[in-house]
Design an enzyme around this catalytic site. Structure first.
Site, PDB file in Angstrom:
ATOM      1  CE  LYS A   1      47.719  45.660  39.351  1.00 28.75           C
ATOM      2  NZ  LYS A   1      47.995  44.289  39.502  1.00 28.75           N
TER       3      LYS A   1
ATOM      4  CE1 TYR B   1      49.080  40.316  37.433  1.00 25.14           C
ATOM      5  CE2 TYR B   1      48.710  38.646  35.910  1.00 25.14           C
ATOM      6  CZ  TYR B   1      48.447  39.759  36.418  1.00 25.14           C
ATOM      7  OH  TYR B   1      47.536  40.622  36.175  1.00 25.14           O
TER       8      TYR B   1
ATOM      9  CE1 TYR C   1      44.743  48.548  40.321  1.00 25.55           C
ATOM     10  CE2 TYR C   1      43.050  47.567  41.698  1.00 25.55           C
ATOM     11  CZ  TYR C   1      44.135  47.618  41.010  1.00 25.55           C
ATOM     12  OH  TYR C   1      44.595  46.252  40.296  1.00 25.55           O
TER      13      TYR C   1
ATOM     14  CB  VAL D   1      42.102  39.234  35.400  1.00 22.61           C
ATOM     15  CG1 VAL D   1      43.140  38.851  36.336  1.00 22.61           C
ATOM     16  CG2 VAL D   1      41.336  40.554  35.834  1.00 22.61           C
TER      17      VAL D   1
ATOM     18  CB  SER E   1      46.726  44.024  35.917  1.00 20.81           C
ATOM     19  OG  SER E   1      46.119  43.746  37.302  1.00 20.81           O
TER      20      SER E   1
HETATM   21  N1  GLU Z   1      40.777  44.605  38.820  1.00 15.93           N
HETATM   22  C1  GLU Z   1      41.589  43.315  39.167  1.00 15.93           C
HETATM   23  C2  GLU Z   1      42.084  43.376  40.530  1.00 15.93           C
HETATM   24  O1  GLU Z   1      42.568  44.500  41.004  1.00 15.93           O
HETATM   25  C3  GLU Z   1      42.491  43.466  38.036  1.00 15.93           C
HETATM   26  C4  GLU Z   1      43.583  42.263  38.298  1.00 15.93           C
HETATM   27  C5  GLU Z   1      44.365  42.013  36.971  1.00 15.93           C
HETATM   28  O2  GLU Z   1      44.135  42.255  36.054  1.00 15.93           O
HETATM   29  O3  GLU Z   1      45.456  41.426  37.422  1.00 15.93           O
HETATM   30  O4  GLU Z   1      42.020  42.667  41.236  1.00 15.93           O
END
Ligand code: GLU
Length: 477
Positions: free
Chosen positions: A67, A247, A195, A265, A64
């Site tokens: 992002k 988050y 993504y 994650v 993430s």
């Molecule tokens: N590939 C994971 C998802 O989209 C990334 C989640 C994350 O790092 O928070 O679910």
């Protein structure tokens, strides 16, 4: 030679190593297989200097933390206004993979999956049929952009990508929901594919710190000198990272840590102190929000111990060294005998004056110290002149004083010209209410009692003291 900053970072890591709670992400086998005890920390300061510790060259997937970067690409290409039509900027207070949108049917922000999938979709051509070659081409641009932020060529982890794609039902649900709302101008599978790929890019903590310092520097990568995005984009990134980066714990994070950040994650956290530095931490055990347990704790320590909370200061701390000169052009003082004066004239260049200015925080002290470290072999006396310093942070004071001790240990002499008693005042003010309680630097390590004579109120006094030191050193030899 010696680096106090490295000492602090090691100390912080030692404090956090014991944090073994949490579990590594296990929704795909590649993430479940990593060493749960891996731990890396990197700090990249404003001029690109990198401090690397622990597993700082271990690669893990960015997840993430991609992002904000894809969002940066989207706003660089389309502008804020167009992207705002599609993606909100409100913290959602929900889990990252919540299937939700705002009342305009926009994802609430670009840091949750819905917003990130939409941001990825904005990089693709606005057509309903997209072949794999097109996604691969656009992903090439994504990889170029991320690599420019990191300052080195990044690569895709094919195995993670394949697993993300094979198991991504929830993300597919989000992508199809957005499509059903008419929010996507492109093919939902292509947006999802892009993504999954962006999440599977490999990085190290050095990369994250470099990316962080690029954001901190308004889009200019300080290691490569390349402008990757503009100031307006950097400001936007810092804003959404502050309000939505961690988050559902954003308020707690801003209060306790106060560094715009994004976690993934894969165990990484990228944090930024605007205008000053970037931080990368890696430790794969995650808390219930999906944030690295040790990573969060490390950031908390960095913020508290090194005074890095973004609201700690809004002071100029980058231009800390105003000038550096030796005593070549300065006459030897009249108090010595002709013989002594003759000797002193031969070593005017062994006394170096460092004039500091601004308010001294961690970042400023770090650059001043690094300069002292570099010069150490060429000098016998360092006179640090701080008449233009307004305030000294507790951590900066400790750093300055520890540097003094190191110089002493190496047979050099450090002096301070402090006409306004700034060090004395800050010692008094902070001795008990230490803002940096966890730094744990014992008083004697400071090796410095500010009431002792090597703190001078004028430069003339300091020069005389320096001359006395050189004469003593010569007579002892
Ligand atoms: N590939 C994971 C998802 O989209 C990334 C989640 C994350 O790092 O928070 O679910």
């Amino acid at each position: 030679m010696f680096s106090h900053v490295d000492g602090y970072l090691r100390h912080i890591m030692a404090d956090c190593t014991g944090k073994r709670s949490g579990n590594v992400a296990d929704y795909i086998p590649e993430l479940a297989a990593v060493d749960p005890d891996g731990y890396g920390l990197s700090l990249c300061v404003h001029d690109g200097h990198m401090y690397s510790h622990g597993d700082s060259s271990v690669e893990f997937t960015i997840q993430s933390i991609s992002k904000p970067l894809t969002y940066a690409m989207a706003i660089s290409r389309l502008g804020n206004a167009m992207v705002d039509e599609k993606i909100g900027v409100e913290p959602s207070g929900e889990a990252f993979n919540e299937i939700s949108v705002d009342d305009r049917r926009r994802p609430k922000n670009p840091m949750i999956n819905a917003g990130a999938i939409l941001a990825a979709s904005l990089l693709l051509p606005p057509v309903t049929e997209i072949d794999e070659a097109t996604v691969t081409k656009v992903f090439g641009e994504v990889l170029d952009f991320y690599s420019a932020c990191a300052g080195r060529r990044l690569t895709l982890d094919e195995a993670v990508y394949a697993s993300e794609k094979a198991t991504g039902s929830r993300n597919r649900a989000i992508g199809y929901m957005l499509d059903s709302f008419g929010a996507l101008d492109t093919n939902p599978d292509a947006a999802l594919d892009l993504y999954y790929r962006q999440c599977s890019i490999r990085v190290t903590t050095d990369d994250l710190a470099a990316i962080g310092s690029t954001i901190a520097n308004g889009g200019l990568n300080p290691r490569t000198g390349r402008m990757v995005f503009n100031q307006e984009v950097a400001q936007r990134l810092l804003s959404v990272m502050t309000t939505c980066g961690m988050y559902d714990g954003a308020g707690d994070w801003v209060t306790g840590v106060g560094l715009p950040a994004k976690s993934g994650v894969g165990g990484g956290i990228l944090a930024v102190l605007p205008g000053q530095l970037g931080i990368g931490v890696y430790s794969p055990r995650l808390d219930e929000h999906g944030n690295s347990v040790r990573g969060v704790e490390t950031c908390r320590h960095l913020s508290t111990d090194l005074g890095l909370h973004m609201f700690n200061v809004t002071r100029e701390s980058r231009v800390t060294i105003r000038s550096v000169y030796d005593l070549d052009g300065v006459e030897v003082s009249g108090d010595w005998t002709e013989l002594e004066r003759g000797f002193l004239r031969t070593c005017r260049d062994r006394v170096r004056v460092y004039e500091l200015q601004g308010d001294l925080t961690f970042a400023g002290a770090e650059s001043a110290l690094r300069r002292l470290e570099t010069d150490m072999d060429d000098l016998s006396v360092a006179i640090v002149e701080i008449s233009r310093i307004g305030v000294i942070d507790p951590v900066a004071r400790t750093m300055l004083l520890s540097a003094k001790r190191t110089l002493d240990e190496r047979g050099r002499k450090a002096m301070l010209v402090d006409p306004d008693n700034v060090v004395r005042t800050s010692v008094k003010r902070h001795r008990n209410d230490a803002i940096a309680p966890n730094l744990n630097v014992p008083e004697d390590l400071l090796g410095f009692d500010p009431t002792l004579p090597h703190v001078h109120s004028t430069m003339d006094e300091a020069i005389e003291d320096a001359e006395a030191f050189l004469l003593k050193q010569q007579s002892d030899a």
